[in-house]
Design an enzyme around this catalytic site. Structure first.
Site, PDB file in Angstrom:
ATOM      1  N   ALA A  32      35.419  36.520  38.784  1.00  0.00           N
ATOM      2  CA  ALA A  32      35.431  34.930  39.422  1.00  0.00           C
ATOM      3  C   ALA A  32      34.763  33.902  38.568  1.00  0.00           C
ATOM      4  CB  ALA A  32      35.156  34.856  40.837  1.00  0.00           C
ATOM      5  N   GLY A  77      35.517  41.087  40.042  1.00  0.00           N
ATOM      6  CA  GLY A  77      36.968  41.120  40.567  1.00  0.00           C
ATOM      7  C   GLY A  77      37.735  41.762  39.531  1.00  0.00           C
ATOM      8  N   GLU A  80      37.376  45.473  40.175  1.00  0.00           N
ATOM      9  CA  GLU A  80      38.249  45.493  41.539  1.00  0.00           C
ATOM     10  C   GLU A  80      39.795  45.513  41.055  1.00  0.00           C
ATOM     11  OE1 GLU A  80      35.851  43.782  45.077  1.00  0.00           O
ATOM     12  OE2 GLU A  80      36.387  42.302  43.549  1.00  0.00           O
TER      13      GLU A  80
END
Length: 230
Positions: A32, A77, A80
């Protein structure tokens, strides 16, 4: 743009495999944008993270094999996203980690669920609790990535290795590969007996295909099969 790309792949039955990579040197995906996040109102954060989670779930649900080519940092992220791929290949120097606890938050796009499924519960807890970064060699040792390759001068060693792997996957029966992925993904979440029933159901999908008959004919005629996904 990512949602649109995933939708395009879903609609295109000619796609045999997908490689997820970055065009930014030294970065796979840094997660992010914290400067953007700092400007968000508290009630905006939840929906933003939910959208990221939904995108990564869509990536995870693609029916074709997906390969993450990690030639640089995969943080938060970004990691992820890579965890939602079937196979991960990293350069030995690439840095990876779920670093959210350093920011007093937790992984919110599947990291707390997919990392334990990939490397085991205790190791996943250690990495998440400590917000630790690991390089490609350590990631390979932990089982976080399938392969770790020495980085080259052009910074795309993981991508080139991913291309080699995709070229191994692509000649195989495309319906069979998709059904194998489905059987593994669904079966790993249930008990063995239910998993075997899932395998049987997936096997039933390949029996009536033209590709199965082509495979038998090619074997008999001592030639390479030419599969059409039919």
């Amino acid at each position: 743009m990512m949602f649109e790309a995933v939708e395009d792949i879903k609609k295109n039955n000619k796609v045999r495999s997908v490689i997820l990579c970055s065009l930014v040197p030294g970065i796979f995906c840094a997660g992010a944008d914290l400067k953007e996040r700092a400007k968000m109102a508290q009630n905006e954060v939840g929906p933003f993270v939910s959208k990221a989670r939904a995108l990564i779930t869509e990536l995870d649900n693609l029916s074709v094999p997906t390969i993450a080519a990690i030639d640089g940092a995969a943080l938060g992220g970004g990691l992820e996203m890579a965890l939602a791929c079937d196979i991960r290949i990293a350069s030995s120097s690439a840095k990876m980690g779920l670093v959210e606890t350093k920011l007093a938050i937790i992984p919110g796009a599947g990291g707390t669920q997919r990392l334990p499924r990939v490397i085991g519960v205790s190791l996943a807890k250690e990495l998440i609790f400590t917000a630790r970064l690991v390089d490609g060699k350590e990631a390979y040792r932990l089982g976080l990535v399938n392969h770790s390759v020495e980085q080259n001068g052009s910074g795309d060693a993981a991508y080139l290795h991913a291309l080699e792997l995709a070229r191994e996957i692509n000649p195989q029966g495309p319906i069979a590969v998709r059904m194998a992925k489905l059987a593994i993904n669904q079966g790993i979440e249930v008990d063995l007996s239910t998993g075997l029933a899932i395998e049987e159901a997936c096997y039933a999908q390949v029996i009536p295909t033209k590709d199965r008959l082509e495979g038998l004919a090619a074997f008999k005629e001592k030639r390479r099969p030419h599969y059409k996904g039919e």
